[in-house]
Design a protein around this motif. Sequence first.
Motif, PDB file in Angstrom:
ATOM      1  N   UNK A 136       0.841  -1.210   0.000  1.00  0.00           N
ATOM      2  CA  UNK A 136       0.000   0.000   0.000  1.00  0.00           C
ATOM      3  C   UNK A 136       0.869   1.250   0.000  1.00  0.00           C
ATOM      4  N   UNK A 137       1.989   1.220   0.735  1.00  0.00           N
ATOM      5  CA  UNK A 137       2.904   2.360   0.762  1.00  0.00           C
ATOM      6  C   UNK A 137       3.464   2.634  -0.630  1.00  0.00           C
ATOM      7  N   UNK A 138       3.899   1.578  -1.325  1.00  0.00           N
ATOM      8  CA  UNK A 138       4.443   1.739  -2.670  1.00  0.00           C
ATOM      9  C   UNK A 138       3.377   2.288  -3.624  1.00  0.00           C
ATOM     10  N   UNK A 139       2.169   1.766  -3.533  1.00  0.00           N
ATOM     11  CA  UNK A 139       1.082   2.224  -4.408  1.00  0.00           C
ATOM     12  C   UNK A 139       0.760   3.693  -4.153  1.00  0.00           C
ATOM     13  N   UNK A 145       3.272  10.551  -7.123  1.00  0.00           N
ATOM     14  CA  UNK A 145       4.277  10.984  -8.106  1.00  0.00           C
ATOM     15  C   UNK A 145       3.981  10.492  -9.519  1.00  0.00           C
ATOM     16  N   UNK A 146       2.770  10.003  -9.762  1.00  0.00           N
ATOM     17  CA  UNK A 146       2.493   9.328 -11.032  1.00  0.00           C
ATOM     18  C   UNK A 146       2.814  10.196 -12.257  1.00  0.00           C
ATOM     19  N   UNK A 210      -0.328   3.401 -24.424  1.00  0.00           N
ATOM     20  CA  UNK A 210      -0.451   4.464 -23.437  1.00  0.00           C
ATOM     21  C   UNK A 210      -0.030   3.949 -22.063  1.00  0.00           C
ATOM     22  N   UNK A 211       0.428   4.848 -21.211  1.00  0.00           N
ATOM     23  CA  UNK A 211       0.920   4.449 -19.895  1.00  0.00           C
ATOM     24  C   UNK A 211      -0.188   3.814 -19.046  1.00  0.00           C
ATOM     25  N   UNK A 212      -1.389   4.403 -18.956  1.00  0.00           N
ATOM     26  CA  UNK A 212      -2.444   3.766 -18.157  1.00  0.00           C
ATOM     27  C   UNK A 212      -2.784   2.359 -18.642  1.00  0.00           C
TER      28      UNK A 212
END
Length: 265
Positions: A136-139, A145-146, A210-212
């Motif tokens: 969860x921290x990483x997400x 910062x996405x 695309x990135x998403x």
Amino acid sequence: MFEYEFMRQAFIASTFIAITAGLVGVFVVSRNMSFLSHTLSEIGFAGAAFGILVGISPLAGMIIFTLVSSIAVGSLSGEASRREASISAISSLFIGLGILFLSLSAQSSSYATNILFGSIVGISAAEVKQLLILAVFVIIIFLIFYKPLAFDSFDHLGAQASGLKTRLLSIVFLITLALSVSIGAQIVGSLLVFVLLTLPAATAKYVVHSVPKMILVSVGLSLAGVWLGLYLAFVTNWPVTFFISTFEVLAYFAGLSYKNWKLTH
């Protein structure tokens, strides 16, 4: 299968591991840092062995070693002429250290097997909670910062020209990569964690643009791999890592074949 508590815990843990690896993997591939995920996995092995030696959890030891090493090793990414030899030397050193730490500890060889190849079906409830917190921290970090991280990962020169703090973004990425290696190693082991961090994202790069969409496909392939791997391991009693690796490799070649087909039609 879900009547067994250890299988329920395994599915919960592997789900968050797959989401984290699939997400971070897109940026690993876009930044051409697959080599770093492989190196950190070997550093993580030494860290887990060190944790066993000094009496802390293998996950804690792995996190300490990968966090400290990620930034130092990541700085080599700009030195292409020295990268291959330097990475080989670092990998060899930490594999040797891992073996030394294990030999000095009083634990049996089964600990080495668990570190190298994972032990998701034997994960405890406390370890599941630790993994969930880290995942969860990483997400959350990636959600924060996405946009700048995606800009820097896919157009580094443009990000620099626009005034983004690319050095800070690089450090953020390296920290999340280190944590992802430590998390992912719990299911596929330190030797094969780079499979989840590279192959799903590389496959996604072949089929979407695309990135998403890349993130969705990468996470989807990671989830499919770990879920199918856990199920097949349950019914066959074969190693879960074998099934996960096989699925991701087959998916990768399917994606590569699709890309080649599109180029010729």
